[in-house]
Design a protein around this motif. Structure first.
Motif, short mmCIF file in Angstrom:
data_model
loop_
_atom_site.label_atom_id
_atom_site.label_comp_id
_atom_site.label_asym_id
_atom_site.label_seq_id
_atom_site.Cartn_x
_atom_site.Cartn_y
_atom_site.Cartn_z
N PHE A 36 -12.03 -4.50 0.31
CA PHE A 36 -12.00 -5.14 1.62
C PHE A 36 -12.52 -6.57 1.47
O PHE A 36 -11.90 -7.64 2.33
CB PHE A 36 -12.90 -4.44 2.62
N GLN A 37 -13.54 -6.81 0.47
CA GLN A 37 -14.30 -8.06 0.39
C GLN A 37 -13.06 -9.26 0.35
O GLN A 37 -13.18 -10.31 1.09
CB GLN A 37 -14.98 -8.17 -0.71
N PRO A 38 -12.02 -9.22 -0.87
CA PRO A 38 -11.06 -10.47 -0.57
C PRO A 38 -10.31 -10.55 0.54
O PRO A 38 -9.95 -11.80 1.07
CB PRO A 38 -10.14 -9.81 -1.96
N LEU A 39 -10.08 -9.64 1.30
CA LEU A 39 -9.32 -9.75 2.59
C LEU A 39 -10.04 -10.20 3.70
O LEU A 39 -9.54 -11.21 4.38
CB LEU A 39 -8.92 -8.10 3.05
N ILE A 40 -11.42 -9.90 3.66
CA ILE A 40 -12.23 -10.56 4.90
C ILE A 40 -12.32 -12.14 4.55
O ILE A 40 -12.52 -12.86 5.37
CB ILE A 40 -13.45 -9.71 5.02
N LEU A 41 -12.60 -12.24 3.19
CA LEU A 41 -12.85 -13.93 2.82
C LEU A 41 -11.55 -14.39 3.14
O LEU A 41 -11.66 -15.74 3.51
CB LEU A 41 -13.19 -13.85 1.37
N THR B 147 -0.25 -5.36 1.41
CA THR B 147 0.36 -3.85 1.43
C THR B 147 0.15 -3.11 2.63
O THR B 147 -0.93 -3.45 3.32
CB THR B 147 -0.12 -3.24 0.37
N PRO B 148 0.82 -2.22 3.16
CA PRO B 148 0.57 -1.38 4.40
C PRO B 148 -0.94 -0.73 4.18
O PRO B 148 -1.49 -0.53 4.92
CB PRO B 148 1.55 -0.16 4.16
N ASP B 149 -1.19 -0.36 2.54
CA ASP B 149 -2.59 0.19 2.63
C ASP B 149 -3.76 -0.84 2.88
O ASP B 149 -4.69 -0.64 3.63
CB ASP B 149 -2.50 0.47 0.91
N GLN B 150 -3.43 -2.07 2.34
CA GLN B 150 -4.60 -3.17 2.63
C GLN B 150 -4.60 -3.22 4.30
O GLN B 150 -5.70 -3.75 4.68
CB GLN B 150 -4.01 -4.50 1.89
N GLN B 151 -3.54 -3.45 5.05
CA GLN B 151 -3.40 -3.59 6.20
C GLN B 151 -4.24 -2.59 6.92
O GLN B 151 -5.01 -2.58 7.75
CB GLN B 151 -1.90 -3.72 6.78
N ALA B 152 -4.18 -1.45 6.53
CA ALA B 152 -4.56 -0.39 7.21
C ALA B 152 -6.38 -0.49 7.03
O ALA B 152 -7.01 -0.36 7.99
CB ALA B 152 -4.25 1.10 6.64
N PHE C 127 -9.02 -1.03 10.04
CA PHE C 127 -10.10 -0.01 10.39
C PHE C 127 -11.45 -0.68 9.90
O PHE C 127 -12.51 -0.58 10.80
CB PHE C 127 -9.96 1.17 9.65
N TRP C 128 -11.60 -1.06 8.96
CA TRP C 128 -13.12 -1.40 8.36
C TRP C 128 -13.47 -2.83 8.94
O TRP C 128 -14.61 -2.96 9.42
CB TRP C 128 -12.95 -2.07 6.68
N THR C 129 -12.74 -3.58 9.43
CA THR C 129 -12.95 -4.84 10.22
C THR C 129 -13.80 -4.26 11.55
O THR C 129 -14.95 -4.77 12.03
CB THR C 129 -11.86 -5.67 10.83
N TYR C 130 -13.21 -3.29 12.22
CA TYR C 130 -13.92 -2.56 13.47
C TYR C 130 -14.98 -1.99 12.88
O TYR C 130 -16.16 -1.89 13.48
CB TYR C 130 -12.84 -1.95 14.13
N TYR C 131 -14.84 -0.80 12.06
CA TYR C 131 -16.06 -0.07 11.70
C TYR C 131 -17.69 -0.74 11.19
O TYR C 131 -18.23 -0.40 11.50
CB TYR C 131 -15.47 0.83 10.45
N ALA D 252 -11.13 7.93 -1.51
CA ALA D 252 -10.42 8.92 -2.29
C ALA D 252 -8.76 8.45 -2.28
O ALA D 252 -7.99 8.28 -3.30
CB ALA D 252 -10.17 10.31 -1.82
N TYR D 253 -8.49 7.82 -0.97
CA TYR D 253 -7.15 7.13 -0.96
C TYR D 253 -7.02 5.94 -1.88
O TYR D 253 -5.77 5.93 -2.64
CB TYR D 253 -6.68 6.74 0.76
N ILE D 254 -7.93 5.22 -1.91
CA ILE D 254 -7.96 3.71 -2.93
C ILE D 254 -7.81 4.39 -4.39
O ILE D 254 -6.97 4.00 -4.93
CB ILE D 254 -8.93 3.28 -2.64
N ARG D 255 -8.63 5.67 -4.64
CA ARG D 255 -8.60 6.05 -6.21
C ARG D 255 -7.11 6.69 -6.29
O ARG D 255 -6.62 6.24 -7.49
CB ARG D 255 -9.75 7.05 -6.17
N ASN D 256 -6.41 7.18 -5.49
CA ASN D 256 -5.32 7.73 -5.58
C ASN D 256 -4.21 6.63 -5.59
O ASN D 256 -3.12 6.92 -6.20
CB ASN D 256 -4.80 8.70 -4.71
N HIS D 257 -4.55 5.51 -5.09
CA HIS D 257 -3.38 4.42 -4.81
C HIS D 257 -3.87 3.10 -5.28
O HIS D 257 -3.94 2.04 -4.47
CB HIS D 257 -2.97 4.38 -3.37
N PRO D 258 -4.42 3.04 -6.61
CA PRO D 258 -5.28 1.73 -6.74
C PRO D 258 -4.29 0.41 -6.89
O PRO D 258 -4.88 -0.47 -6.55
CB PRO D 258 -5.94 2.07 -8.17
#
Length: 170
Positions: free
Chosen positions: A19-24, A45-50, A54-58, A157-163
């Motif tokens: 997330f850090q590179p995205l928020i920066l 990527t759709p993965d990064q968009q998701a 979410f993480w911005t809100y969370y 887990a998703y990140i680990r499965n789709h690094p």
């Protein structure tokens, strides 16, 4: 990051590393007065968009009951962003936090909260001034705290499965 270290990183640390590179990038683009959503966001990527949606809100909503209430109302007043949060939770196949977000949406709509930024007049002190609202938000926030570990574990887990969707491995 290497294939060997990926399984060793704690869930939240792994999420933050992605997330850090995205928020920066978001903050840099916004500081220039440009629109992140129609620019760089479309190149993620759709993965990064998701993750970003979410993480911005969370990261804001998890801090306190008042933050959960205010940030939920804030994003609900921006329908595309609110839909993005829910889509992100579906993308990560979350079954713990998504129902809470949906229940918060129902609560806010029942109370006629603003559905656009032009009429947004919500305050973090609303819970202090409205005992009924507080009594409705309190159990949702408690459930959000209970769901925290499961939701973070699912995203990690998703990140680990789709690094490859998040970073280059060495």
């Amino acid at each position: 990051m290497s294939h060997d270290t990926l399984p060793l990183i704690e869930d939240k640390a792994l999420i933050m590393a992605c997330f850090q590179p995205l928020i920066l990038a978001y903050k840099e683009i916004q500081s220039r007065g440009e629109d992140f959503t129609s620019g760089l966001y479309q190149e993620l990527t759709p993965d990064q968009q998701a993750l970003f949606a979410f993480w911005t809100y969370y990261t804001h909503a998890i801090k306190s009951q008042a933050d959960f209430y205010w940030w939920s109302a804030y994003f609900l007043a921006q329908p595309a962003k609110w839909a993005g949060i829910q889509s992100a939770l579906r993308f990560f196949e979350d079954s713990c936090t998504l129902p809470l977000v949906e229940r918060m949406e129902s609560l806010l709509k029942q109370r006629n909260h603003p559905r656009n930024m032009a009429t947004f007049d919500i305050s973090t002190t609303d819970l202090e001034q409205d005992a009924d609202l507080l009594s409705e938000v309190r159990p949702l926030y408690a459930a959000l705290l209970e769901a925290r570990e499961t939701t973070q574990h699912g995203i990690a887990a998703y990140i680990r499965n789709h690094p490859d969707a998040f970073f280059v491995l060495h």
